[in-house]
Design an enzyme around this catalytic site. Structure first.
Site, PDB file in Angstrom:
ATOM      1  N   THR A   1       1.668   4.148  -2.523  1.00  0.00           N
ATOM      2  CA  THR A   1       2.660   5.089  -1.996  1.00  0.00           C
ATOM      3  C   THR A   1       1.943   6.317  -1.427  1.00  0.00           C
ATOM      4  O   THR A   1       0.977   6.799  -2.029  1.00  0.00           O
ATOM      5  CB  THR A   1       3.612   5.524  -3.136  1.00  0.00           C
ATOM      6  OG1 THR A   1       4.212   4.355  -3.680  1.00  0.00           O
ATOM      7  CG2 THR A   1       4.691   6.465  -2.622  1.00  0.00           C
TER       8      THR A   1
ATOM      9  N   THR B   1       6.293  -2.339 -14.714  1.00  0.00           N
ATOM     10  CA  THR B   1       7.549  -3.089 -14.582  1.00  0.00           C
ATOM     11  C   THR B   1       8.385  -2.879 -15.846  1.00  0.00           C
ATOM     12  O   THR B   1       7.899  -2.364 -16.861  1.00  0.00           O
ATOM     13  CB  THR B   1       7.259  -4.594 -14.437  1.00  0.00           C
ATOM     14  OG1 THR B   1       6.595  -5.034 -15.635  1.00  0.00           O
ATOM     15  CG2 THR B   1       6.395  -4.890 -13.217  1.00  0.00           C
TER      16      THR B   1
ATOM     17  N   GLU C   1       5.168   1.704 -11.345  1.00  0.00           N
ATOM     18  CA  GLU C   1       4.789   2.540 -12.486  1.00  0.00           C
ATOM     19  C   GLU C   1       5.075   1.815 -13.798  1.00  0.00           C
ATOM     20  O   GLU C   1       5.525   2.400 -14.770  1.00  0.00           O
ATOM     21  CB  GLU C   1       5.489   3.899 -12.404  1.00  0.00           C
ATOM     22  CG  GLU C   1       5.353   4.433 -10.986  1.00  0.00           C
ATOM     23  CD  GLU C   1       5.265   5.916 -10.843  1.00  0.00           C
ATOM     24  OE1 GLU C   1       5.291   6.630 -11.858  1.00  0.00           O
ATOM     25  OE2 GLU C   1       5.143   6.348  -9.690  1.00  0.00           O
TER      26      GLU C   1
HETATM   27  C1  FAD Z   1       6.887   0.103  -3.223  1.00  0.00           C
HETATM   28  C2  FAD Z   1       5.743   0.082  -4.172  1.00  0.00           C
HETATM   29  C3  FAD Z   1       5.033   1.239  -4.403  1.00  0.00           C
HETATM   30  C4  FAD Z   1       3.948   1.229  -5.271  1.00  0.00           C
HETATM   31  N1  FAD Z   1       3.187   2.358  -5.401  1.00  0.00           N
HETATM   32  C5  FAD Z   1       2.036   2.276  -6.116  1.00  0.00           C
HETATM   33  C6  FAD Z   1       1.108   3.364  -6.112  1.00  0.00           C
HETATM   34  O1  FAD Z   1       1.363   4.421  -5.491  1.00  0.00           O
HETATM   35  N2  FAD Z   1      -0.025   3.253  -6.782  1.00  0.00           N
HETATM   36  C7  FAD Z   1      -0.329   2.115  -7.478  1.00  0.00           C
HETATM   37  O2  FAD Z   1      -1.385   2.054  -8.079  1.00  0.00           O
HETATM   38  N3  FAD Z   1       0.511   1.068  -7.492  1.00  0.00           N
HETATM   39  C8  FAD Z   1       1.680   1.113  -6.803  1.00  0.00           C
HETATM   40  N4  FAD Z   1       2.508   0.026  -6.795  1.00  0.00           N
HETATM   41  C9  FAD Z   1       2.177  -1.154  -7.550  1.00  0.00           C
HETATM   42  C10 FAD Z   1       3.059  -1.395  -8.762  1.00  0.00           C
HETATM   43  O3  FAD Z   1       2.832  -0.423  -9.730  1.00  0.00           O
HETATM   44  C11 FAD Z   1       2.817  -2.815  -9.243  1.00  0.00           C
HETATM   45  O4  FAD Z   1       3.392  -3.667  -8.291  1.00  0.00           O
HETATM   46  C12 FAD Z   1       3.353  -3.065 -10.612  1.00  0.00           C
HETATM   47  O5  FAD Z   1       2.618  -2.384 -11.561  1.00  0.00           O
HETATM   48  C13 FAD Z   1       3.398  -4.534 -10.943  1.00  0.00           C
HETATM   49  O6  FAD Z   1       2.192  -5.143 -10.673  1.00  0.00           O
HETATM   50  P1  FAD Z   1       2.126  -6.531  -9.840  1.00  0.00           P
HETATM   51  O7  FAD Z   1       2.883  -6.305  -8.616  1.00  0.00           O
HETATM   52  O8  FAD Z   1       0.719  -6.907  -9.715  1.00  0.00           O
HETATM   53  O9  FAD Z   1       2.907  -7.530 -10.750  1.00  0.00           O
HETATM   54  P2  FAD Z   1       2.307  -8.448 -11.936  1.00  0.00           P
HETATM   55  O10 FAD Z   1       1.532  -7.604 -12.857  1.00  0.00           O
HETATM   56  O11 FAD Z   1       1.646  -9.590 -11.318  1.00  0.00           O
HETATM   57  O12 FAD Z   1       3.628  -8.909 -12.640  1.00  0.00           O
HETATM   58  C14 FAD Z   1       4.426 -10.004 -12.211  1.00  0.00           C
HETATM   59  C15 FAD Z   1       5.523 -10.233 -13.225  1.00  0.00           C
HETATM   60  O13 FAD Z   1       4.972 -10.540 -14.478  1.00  0.00           O
HETATM   61  C16 FAD Z   1       5.457  -9.688 -15.475  1.00  0.00           C
HETATM   62  N5  FAD Z   1       4.462  -9.426 -16.483  1.00  0.00           N
HETATM   63  C17 FAD Z   1       3.163  -9.074 -16.280  1.00  0.00           C
HETATM   64  N6  FAD Z   1       2.572  -8.853 -17.469  1.00  0.00           N
HETATM   65  C18 FAD Z   1       3.503  -9.071 -18.423  1.00  0.00           C
HETATM   66  C19 FAD Z   1       3.502  -8.990 -19.828  1.00  0.00           C
HETATM   67  N7  FAD Z   1       2.419  -8.612 -20.512  1.00  0.00           N
HETATM   68  N8  FAD Z   1       4.644  -9.287 -20.498  1.00  0.00           N
HETATM   69  C20 FAD Z   1       5.754  -9.640 -19.809  1.00  0.00           C
HETATM   70  N9  FAD Z   1       5.816  -9.717 -18.499  1.00  0.00           N
HETATM   71  C21 FAD Z   1       4.693  -9.437 -17.803  1.00  0.00           C
HETATM   72  C22 FAD Z   1       5.834  -8.441 -14.699  1.00  0.00           C
HETATM   73  O14 FAD Z   1       6.757  -7.661 -15.430  1.00  0.00           O
HETATM   74  C23 FAD Z   1       6.388  -9.034 -13.464  1.00  0.00           C
HETATM   75  O15 FAD Z   1       7.714  -9.406 -13.695  1.00  0.00           O
HETATM   76  C24 FAD Z   1       3.614   0.036  -5.954  1.00  0.00           C
HETATM   77  C25 FAD Z   1       4.348  -1.111  -5.741  1.00  0.00           C
HETATM   78  C26 FAD Z   1       5.402  -1.104  -4.849  1.00  0.00           C
HETATM   79  C27 FAD Z   1       6.140  -2.395  -4.624  1.00  0.00           C
END
Ligand code: FAD
Ligand code: FAD
Lengths: 257, 322, 380
Positions: free
Chosen positions: C158, C366, C364
């Site tokens: 972001t 999920t 921040e």
């Molecule tokens: C619009 C947008 C803005 C963002 N801004 C920033 C930013 O400014 N800076 C930054 O660093 N990041 C940013 N992000 C990233 C965001 O924080 C991540 O997408 C988020 O932390 C999830 O990571 P992932 O997408 O890799 O999902 P994954 O970690 O791959 O998760 C996929 C699914 O698995 C689930 N899951 C994973 N681990 C577990 C567990 N232990 N137990 C149960 N369920 C689990 C998750 O809840 C999710 O449903 C942004 C994302 C978006 C879409």
């Protein structure tokens, strides 16, 4: 240059549903939002601009209930130095004339070169307080002011007349101007200014402090009612596509396109 | 016999429309209270003005002096306070105009007589007066009782009384005056709004935009619609205040008065100051998302919906039908 | 106990609300479509002091508390969710870690730039192969004389396209697992730092979201934030605070949806009466209002914990963020439902709000991760 600005906290009704309460004389206010009256915010801004140019102090004053202090504090954050609330709860029903008398009594020991008020309050729409106050104080006034160029002693002001015409006046200070919208661009208060203003004390005056015994009320509200329809409008209903379609057809029928 | 006074408003040698409306209102009140109607003219070289209102009042009182050529509340007040104090008329009327708003509260306060402003109607029953006013952005009317007194002062809203012909026998009287313009308030000059590239008074189709347009960028959408329908874009006051359009596009009491074939009010609430500038239009359309907006009281056809949805579609439909 | 806002909080609320309604809300539909970062709005927000809400005055900030932060983010998000998160990231995800963990020199250098809006802040945690599982990140920083050499890529950042200051997390020692992660302050113009793809998002579309690419990016040693190996701790500590913001953003979006729904339900007529007369519509409205109120209380409470100096409020912040995000998706869904087919049309605000709300359950941490945090606090 010391300036007094009279402000009023009013309900924001332009886009809201306005309903009459059980007394028939008041509106239901609990669902409305309140803010500084529109032209008053221009009056305040004009005072702040003059203070930035000439120095001096701005005192904002408002006859209102407790929550008016929120509005006064915002005025402090926008550049006023002192704020006075006169307790509306001490004075029963008000009109423009009574309000002006009360304000006059409460500023009797203040020094000022100029007094600004808004040119109209959007709730009761009297346009009375400013000009009445000037007369009570026996100082010259100019209403509907949209330009001010002042020195320490005299001010050149433009009053707005009808049809886009303006009137250029030369008045001596101290004087009172009722300020029309558009004279400047009112600012928002910055957070730092808000924090400073939040700590400032607001002077509160009640009936005991206002010694004038002869305060008169000219007018009293008997009832509020919904304005009678002067013309029966035909509403074109449906989705935007449908209503717009109907309207375009009307244009066509009337030979307007 | 008691008296009703109306103050004749004139500017740059012309009697203003409000004066004829006040005379109508004054005649109604005079009839009702069995009074005489006096028209007061303060001016200079007043023959022409007097001629225009002859037969409209029982009496015309003229105070002719160089000092009254242009209105100045302070010199007017000096003269009027004397006259009213002596004559003690039951009711004195003036327009709720830049002139009346500037004068009435000060004059009444000096004379210590009850007053109120912006009256839509004045009713007298057994010498008790109630007036009708508008409050809360024109969404409600208020009936107001005025404190008992032998003499009153009111300002009357423009457009509430119809200017009518009348054939009263009119007596004309002159009063001398020693009033001079006070040093503490001097009239300097009139300033005209500079004319722009578009004259909204000349167009058959005018689209008026108001605060509902929300931001300057959205003007383009309305301009496109105006082009499609062959009209010009005018506006309410807040649009001029925000500097989004020049002053000469403003419709209303402090702007222009227009009488187009078609006026389309877009995101305009319908404050009387605006309406007074456009109600002469042949057909009035209002587009406003608030179904209770006062503008719908003026409109022939209304769409109570979001202008941002309606206007683009309307443009398309108009293009199709053209 | 006192539920009343203080004078300065009340004033901040009314002034920010007015600003947001007049200056931000009108732009929201437009920037949602164009995806254009609202540069002008951010400039104005900076002038008002909203880019350094809790930053001390000596660093150019406004020195308000965290409840005020929540109030401001709620009001901004109510008008425009994109602008809400832009401001939140600048304050809490970039400003906060510098304030909390930076050296005096770093604070003096960077906080005034952030508070004045001269430079926008961003944070890079997430990587193509590391999201929820922060410890699996692959970026590395190797000390070489006076510089760390940073290699790696960050995703979904972001403010990325606009920012001048980035907090970036990378391994300085892979062996130590999460204790080997360090945090860096990276200037936009650092050699070896470039921007990757601009994300085409479902909601909050005007937030300048993009990839960051570091190729032998030379970061001066003094830009290490905190100590080597403190990065994971800094990250978690920062997220506790930023979850207040995201909770507040959720409340703002939800409130906007409820406002729209109440208005529409009074106007829309079906079966001969306004739809608000139907009990099933009332049921939805009542639930929405209650959900929003509960969420707001949770958000305020977590902010209050921070203001009260309570050291560990991860659970409270996670609860606030989890619950508020959850209800925001539900409340905006109900709003669309109340609008019927019109709610599914881009002509109506609730369509945007529904899309905007979904991100709250994702970034921040999920919702699943919030529950992991809450449960692990319970089971400690
Ligand atoms: C619009 C947008 C803005 C963002 N801004 C920033 C930013 O400014 N800076 C930054 O660093 N990041 C940013 N992000 C990233 C965001 O924080 C991540 O997408 C988020 O932390 C999830 O990571 P992932 O997408 O890799 O999902 P994954 O970690 O791959 O998760 C996929 C699914 O698995 C689930 N899951 C994973 N681990 C577990 C567990 N232990 N137990 C149960 N369920 C689990 C998750 O809840 C999710 O449903 C942004 C994302 C978006 C879409
Ligand atoms: C002495 C004096 C002189 C004045 N002279 C003039 C004058 O000459 N001309 C003039 O115009 N005013 C004049 N005014 C000001 C006048 O009183 C009103 O304040 C002004 O006309 C209001 O303008 P508006 O209708 O655009 O704004 P508002 O009253 O704020 O109304 C905006 C309207 O837009 C509607 N709206 C908002 N969003 C949308 C949307 N998305 N779709 C559809 N509708 C929407 C709202 O429901 C509302 O009704 C004068 C005032 C004074 C005191």
């Amino acid at each position: 240059m010391d300036i007094i600005v009279c402000i009023k906290r009013v309900p924001q009704t332009a886009e809201a549903d306005v309903t009459i309460d059980y007394t028939g004389k008041e509106i239901e206010k609990d669902r409305l939002s309140f803010d500084m009256n529109e032209s008053d915010s221009y009056a305040l801004e004009e005072a702040v601009l003059l203070k930035e140019k000439f120095g001096g102090e701005i005192t904002v004053i408002s006859l209102g209930h407790q929550d008016t202090e929120d509005t006064l504090r915002i005025a402090l954050a926008k550049g006023a130095d002192n704020a006075i609330r006169i307790k509306a709860e001490d004075f029963d029903e008000l009109d423009g004339y009574k309000t002006a008398q009360i304000i006059k009594a409460s500023i009797s020991d203040l020094n000022f070169d100029l007094i600004f008020t808004g040119c109209i309050a959007t709730d009761d729409a009297y346009s009375q307080v400013g000009v009445t106050l000037a007369e009570l104080l026996d100082i010259p006034h100019a209403s509907l002011v949209i330009f001010i160029d002042t020195s320490e002693k005299r001010a050149h002001v433009h009053r707005e007349l009808e049809g886009g015409l303006m009137e250029h006046l030369d008045i001596s200070l101290p004087a009172l101007c009722t300020i029309q919208t558009g004279i400047n661009e009112p600012r928002y208060a910055s957070l730092i200014a808000i924090r400073r203003a939040a700590k400032k004390e607001i002077k509160v005056l009640g009936k005991e402090e206002i010694k004038d015994e002869n305060i008169l009320l000219n007018t009293q509200i008997e009832e509020l009612f919904i304005p009678p329809k002067t013309k029966e409008v035909e509403f074109l209903t449906g989705s935007p596509g449908e209503s717009a379609g109907k309207l375009a057809n009307i244009f066509k029928e009337k030979g307007l396109i | 016999m008691s008296e009703i006074y109306t103050l004749i408003e004139h500017r740059q040698g012309e009697i203003r429309d409000i004066s004829f409306e006040l005379l109508s209102c004054g005649r109604k009140l005079a009839e009702k209270t069995n009074s005489n109607l006096t028209a007061l003219i303060l001016g200079h070289n007043t023959e022409n003005l007097v001629g225009k209102i002859k037969s409209q009042a029982h009496r015309i009182l003229v105070i002719d002096s160089e000092v009254f050529k242009d209105y100045n509340s302070e010199s007017y007040q000096l003269a009027l306070s004397d006259i009213i104090k002596k004559a003690n008329p039951f009711i004195t009327l003036m327009g709720h105009t830049a002139f009346g708003m500037d004068l009435c509260p000060a004059l009444a306060t000096q004379l210590e007589i009850p007053f109120t402003t912006d009256c839509l109607d004045i009713d007298v029953v057994d010498n008790k007066i109630t007036v009708t006013r508008q409050v809360y952005d024109g969404k409600l009317n208020a009936k107001i009782a005025v404190r008992d007194n032998p003499s009153y002062l009111f300002t009357v809203r423009a457009g509430c009384f119809l200017a009518e012909e009348s054939d009263l026998k009119t007596e004309i009287a002159n009063i001398d005056t020693s009033v001079t313009e006070p040093d503490y308030r001097k009239f300097v000059e009139y300033i005209e709004t500079p004319a722009g590239d578009v004259d909204i008074t000349k167009s058959d189709v005018v689209i008026g935009i108001g605060r509902g347009i929300k931001e300057q960028e959205n003007l383009a959408m309305v301009e496109e619609f105006a082009d499609a329908i062959g009209g010009v874009v005018a506006c309410s006051r807040p649009i001029v205040d925000a500097d989004w359009l020049p002053k000469d596009r403003q419709v209303g009491s402090s702007g222009k008065t227009i009488k187009p074939k078609l006026y389309i009010a877009v995101g305009i609430s319908g404050a009387f100051q605006h309406v007074s500038g456009m109600k002469g239009a042949e057909t009035i359309i209002a587009i406003n998302k608030d179904p209770n907006a006062p503008i719908f009281n003026e409109a022939d056809y209304g769409i109570a919906d979001d202008l941002f949805k309606v206007v683009p579609v309307l443009k398309e439909k108009v293009m199709e039908l053209k | 106990m006192n539920f009343e806002l203080t004078n300065d909080q009340k004033m901040l609320q009314s002034e920010v609300r007015k600003f947001a309604e007049n200056e931000l809300a009108p732009l929201a539909p437009e920037i949602d479509i164009s995806g254009e970062f609202p540069k002008e709005s951010i400039k104005k927000l900076a002038e008002l002091g909203l880019l350094g809400i809790f930053i001390p005055e000596k660093y150019g900030g406004s020195e308000f508390d965290f409840v005020s932060l929540a109030i401001a983010i709620e009001e901004i998000s109510r008008a425009c969710a994109s602008t809400g998160v832009i401001v939140a990231v600048n304050n809490s995800l970039c400003g906060y870690p510098i304030l909390q963990f930076g050296t005096e020199k770093q604070k003096q250098k960077y906080l005034p730039l952030l508070s004045s809006g001269e430079k926008i802040g961003a944070i890079g945690i997430t990587e193509p192969n590391a999201g929820s599982d922060v410890a699996s990140l692959e970026s590395t920083a190797v000390l070489d004389g006076d510089h760390y050499i940073l290699n790696g890529a960050k995703r979904f950042i972001t403010n990325g396209t606009e920012a001048g200051i980035f907090i970036v997390f990378a391994y300085t020692n892979k062996e130590l697992k999460h204790k080997g992660i360090s945090a860096f302050i990276v200037d936009r113009d650092t050699p070896g730092f470039s921007l990757g793809n601009h994300e085409n998002l479902m909601g909050i579309r005007a937030t300048g979201n993009c990839e960051l690419i570091f190729e032998d990016c030379k970061i001066p040693k003094e830009n290490l934030l905190g100590e080597e190996g403190q990065g994971f701790y800094i990250c978690m500590n920062t997220l506790d605070v930023s979850r207040i913001d995201i909770g507040a953003q959720a409340v703002g979006i939800s409130q906007a949806a409820l406002d729209e729904a109440v208005k529409y339900s009074k106007e829309r007529v079906a079966f001969g009466k306004p739809i608000c007369k139907f009990e099933m519509i009332q049921n939805m409205l009542a639930e929405m209002a209650t959900q929003i109120h509960a969420a707001r209380m949770l958000v305020y409470y977590s902010a209050w914990c921070k203001d009260a100096g309570i050291k560990r409020f991860s659970k409270e912040a996670a609860m606030a963020k989890y619950y508020a995000a959850n209800i925001a998706v539900d409340v905006t869904r109900k709003a669309v439902q109340i609008f019927g087919g019109y709610g599914y049309s881009k002509d109506y605000t609730v369509e945007r709000l529904y899309r905007d709300a979904k991100i709250l359950e994702l970034y921040e941490g999920t919702s699943e991760i919030q529950k992991v945090v809450i449960a692990s606090e319970l089971l400690r």
